[in-house]
Design an enzyme around this catalytic site. Structure first.
Site: not given
Ligand code: ADP
Ligand code: MG
Ligand code: MG
Length: 874
Positions: A22, A92, A101, A103, A336, A454, A763, A830, A850
């Site tokens: 990220k 984040r 989802g 962390m 990503r 999710h 084999s 095999c 093979y």
């Molecule tokens: P995950 O890895 O679980 O997707 P993120 O770190 O991407 O977690 O955060 C999840 C959501 O939180 C992002 O998709 C975004 O919508 C919101 N978010 C994160 N940082 C910001 C920010 N600086 N301003 C507004 N929304 C944010």
């Molecule tokens: Mg995210």
């Protein structure tokens, strides 16, 4: 002093292992000029340091955090704790390899009783300010203070009920203020401490919590499932907030540059107006497709599409982005490489090559071999579907088709799965806690949530069938039932799930195989241009052989002769042969078996045409064929016109303490040469018959199992050749063939130079070789292997992927010794490992000719072999 933090401007090029995926991408987006809110990344090295420190941030890192906050304050012209213009940030997590989802993220950090008022004044929107505040307390309490969510949900639900509103955003300002108060009370009751008001304290606690969460259970499970190392740590991104919940000109969403289900080259995504962060993925409100943004905010939509195009051509792959619109201004918060279904992966790879974006090698590397499984997976039979009753309609979140019994809790699914019951996990929505149940279920159904919920994201990643957001069902997990418009389904009832259409059906439905044309055929033919390994199959009947050839098999690497013995018409004769008290009786039984064996081989040779076919002579302990029930023994005694008691004694006498290490394989033929003589005779006669029919000329390889000493092979090779020479002469045919052995007893690997004197080929029987090298019985290892893997004694299950260090060393040794004696010795594998990508890569590195695997894994092996060769050249 080491540098533990990089601002988004400074981090470009520092790499994902340091900044996390990220963080690295935020820096890269900044660099190419995209609108990304400012912030900084705390490195994975800080995470490692935190854990080395026994779970504490050291002073140096804290100092650097405060310095960077200061810098951010200056950039944004806002200040932590300011009563006029407060700085709010998100904290984040972001590991090097994306862990969706897994962390946790904290939004709106910096709010407290003072700054919330400032935010309200600043925006002239009190409702918004308190909405942010109550979200912040909720998230911070969950992620950082580890207070269970339901405490807060309960209060929130009650509040909505009292106000008679359905959605969070419809709550009044007074309710939101009240909510903040009750939330703070919950925190005090649960922790006996006040909710922290100082943003400096908040940020340190949040960063520590993210680092701590690296070792939470669901993160560990995800890493284990995806072979992600435990020691690489996560980075933390601190980013100034932008707000999608500032009213009807604000919103938030997620999008893919191409369709992640089908691969279609069209932007695909969902958004919600007046919403923040997790609202879209949490599935609490049902989001709208991004195409609607075109109507609602045409200018933003234009900019959005242009940016997605830019991102895709910059990264040269399909991207998955998160965006937020704050009062008509668009921001990008994440990009990503997008996860995709196998169908999509293949289509995108083919399209991107044809669009000139990537090379053919890159296209081949873009499809995960194990994911291909699903392409070969069944779909519902269209005739069977006509009569099926649709009980619900949801979103086709991940393709495939499956029937099974309904279960509502992950642990029940796991339990049923252990008992061999096929299950469908049905839930209102899933959360990371459900991951093990999702692995064990045949399919997943949720009542809420969109294509990016999710359940949908995780199921696609696993290649598992999933239908999400079935709005017309209601799930009651506690009562273990779900309701459709007009009926009720209880735990254990059968349903069928179509991940391609989103339909849910009552009962079980027949499935049919997938078609192997179009992009699939094109892509597979590309893999053939690059691989060096040939792909054979393990098959012992014409039907499997034909299937494998359709999938691209270039020969048979293992044709087991014993499976044919179990056939109802033959087992009686086989048993007579085994219990025979003298040579004459045994020969008599064998003579009657011979024509059956011959016909089996004729059928296989006809399908395989001139492709090589390796036939293994009888391998398992005789005892496996014997009757065990008294009633069966009685029947055999009657057939043979002998005494029951006598026969029973013979059967008892054949029992072994350790059959897998007992009288089996070549050892049987050393004591009863007439068994292999019969088999060899059947094989050569079959070859002769096929040659004479003019249909084809088989390419025959005869393989002797379980050799441990060169002398065993010397004797049995001679036996086979004697039979062969006689048949060839009697029948007047011309035939060249090979006689070789399996390397599956460790001693054979150790004395492979001697053994190679009598073997045209080796084999590797890696199932037995693994069993005997570890001294693990494969059938009993289930009881402890997972514990071994969990506690890191073993990296992976050696029966799934070759243990390169140990078993692999034996293989390498046997390869080298075998080549010393016979430089042109043919080498192959095999065991089950022959269809497993990592093991295939290892076999490629040893220069095998093979690999051989089950028919359905042939396409996987073709791809894995191509990838192995491409990798080895780079
Ligand atoms: P995950 O890895 O679980 O997707 P993120 O770190 O991407 O977690 O955060 C999840 C959501 O939180 C992002 O998709 C975004 O919508 C919101 N978010 C994160 N940082 C910001 C920010 N600086 N301003 C507004 N929304 C944010
Ligand atoms: Mg995210
Ligand atoms: Mg074996």
């Amino acid at each position: 002093m080491s540098k533990f933090i990089y601002s988004f401007e400074d981090g470009y090029g520092k790499g994902k292992s340091l900044l996390g995926g990220k963080g690295a991408n935020l820096c890269e987006m900044k660099k190419i000029g995209l609108p990304v809110p400012d912030g900084f990344t705390i490195t994975t090295e800080a995470c490692t340091k935190y854990h080395e420190n026994g779970g504490k941030l050291d002073e140096q890192i804290k100092e650097q955090i405060f310095e960077n906050v200061k810098e951010l304050e200056n950039k944004m012209d806002k200040k932590f704790n300011s009563k006029v213009n407060p700085l709010l940030v998100s904290v984040r997590s972001g590991a090097a390899i994306s862990m969706p989802g897994m962390m946790d993220t904290v939004l709106n950090l910096g709010l407290n009783d003072d700054t919330v008022i400032a935010l309200a004044n600043l925006t002239g929107n009190e409702r918004f300010a308190y909405d942010c505040y109550r979200r912040f307390i909720q998230m911070f309490s969950d992620v950082v203070l580890e207070i269970q969510k339901y405490h807060f949900d309960k209060v929130l639900e009650k509040m909505k009920e009292d106000e008679s509103v359905e959605r969070d955003i419809d709550l009044s300002v007074d309710s939101l203020k009240l909510l903040v108060k009750s939330f703070k009370n919950i925190v005090f009751n649960q922790t006996k401490q006040q909710f922290p008001m100082d943003p400096n304290e908040q940020i340190i606690m949040a960063v520590e919590a993210v680092f701590r969460s690296w070792n939470n259970n669901r993160a560990k499970v995800y890493r284990r499932l995806n072979n992600i190392p435990d020691d690489i740590g996560t980075a933390v991104n601190v980013q100034s907030m932008v707000f999608g919940n500032m009213g009807e000109t604000s919103g938030t969403g997620v999008a893919f540059t191409r369709n992640p289900s089908t691969g279609e080259n069209q932007v695909f995504g969902e958004f919600l107006m007046n919403a923040q962060g997790e609202d879209v993925v949490a599935g609490i409100r049902t989001p709208k497709p991004v195409s609607e943004l075109q109507k609602e905010m045409p200018q933003i939509y234009d900019e959005f599409i242009k940016t997605l195009e830019l991102l895709e051509s910059h990264y040269r792959d399909m991207q998955d982005v998160e965006f937020t619109i704050e009062k008509n201004k668009l921001y990008f918060l994440q990009t990503r490489t997008g996860k995709r279904t196998a169908v999509a992966a293949m289509k995108i790879a083919v399209d991107m090559f044809e669009e000139g974006i990537i090379t053919k090698q890159e296209a081949i590397m873009r499809v995960e071999p194990n994911q291909m499984d699903i392409l070969l997976h069944p779909m519902f039979d269209s005739d069977a579907l006509k009569d099926a009753e649709v009980i619900s309609n949801g979103l086709p979140a991940s393709p495939g088709a499956a029937s099974g019994r309904v279960y509502f809790h992950s642990d029940d699914v796991v339990k049923q799965n252990k008992d061999g019951v096929k299950t469908i996990l049905v839930r209102t929505e899933t959360s990371p806690e459900d991951i093990e149940g999702m692995v064990a279920a045949e399919a997943i159904v949720t009542a809420r949530g969109g294509m990016t919920s999710h359940a949908a994201v995780v199921a696609r990643g696993m290649g598992k069938c999933c239908v999400a957001g079935c709005g017309d069902i209601r799930v009651d997990e506690t009562a273990r039932v779900f309701y459709t418009k007009d009926s009720v389904f209880k735990e254990g009832d059968y349903i069928s799930v179509d991940g391609n259409t989103g339909k849910i059906y009552k009962g079980e439905i027949k499935t049919k195989e997938m078609e192997l044309s179009g992009d699939f055929a094109k892509f597979m033919s590309w893999t053939d241009e690059f691989r060096r390994l040939k792909i054979r199959t393990n098959a012992d009947n014409p039907r499997d052989s034909k299937q494998a050839v359709e999938f691209g098999a270039e020969g048979i690497g293992l044709c087991r002769t014993e499976h044919m013995f179990f056939d109802e018409a033959r087992i009686g004769i086989v048993r007579e042969m085994i219990v025979a008290q003298n040579l004459e009786d045994r020969k008599n039984a064998l003579d009657r078996l011979m024509p059956f064996q011959k016909d089996d081989f004729v059928g296989i040779f006809e399908v395989m045409e001139d492709r090589p076919v390796t036939i293994r002579l009888l391998d398992p302990p005789l005892h496996e064929f014997l009757p065990h029930l008294d009633s069966d023994i009685q029947k055999l005694a009657d057939d043979m016109k002998i005494d029951f008691a006598e026969l029973k004694q013979t059967v008892e006498g054949l029992k072994e303490f350790n059959p897998m290490l007992g009288h089996r394989g070549c050892r049987l033929a050393i004591t009863y040469p007439e068994i292999y003589e019969m088999q060899a005779n059947a094989i050569f006669k079959a070859v002769s018959q096929v040659i004479k029919s003019g249909k084809t000329k088989p390419s025959l390889e005869i393989m002797i199992p379980l050799i441990g000493s060169a002398k065993e092979l010397e004797i049995l090779r001679k036996l086979v050749i004697d039979v062969g020479s006689k048949v060839i002469k009697d029948e007047g045919i011309e035939l060249e063939y090979k006689v070789g052995t399996m390397i599956e007893v460790p001693r054979a690997a150790i004395v492979a130079d001697d053994i190679a004197k009598y073997a045209d080929f080796f084999s590797f029987g890696t199932n037995d070789l693994t069993q005997m090298t570890f001294g693990f019985s494969r059938d009993d290892a289930g009881k402890f292997i997972s514990e071994y893997v969990n506690s890191d004694i073993l990296k992976t299950d050696p029966f799934t992927s070759i243990d390169v260090k140990g078993v692999g060393r034996l293989m390498k040794m046997a390869t080298e010794l075998g080549r010393q004696t016979r430089p042109d010795i043919k080498l192959g594998i095999c065991g089950e490992h022959g269809g497993e990508p990592k093991s295939i890569e290892f076999c490629n590195s040893l220069g095998f000719e093979y690999v051989s695997c089950s028919p359905f894994r042939v396409p996987i092996a073709r791809l894995a072999a191509a990838q192995a060769e491409i990798k080895s050249q780079n």
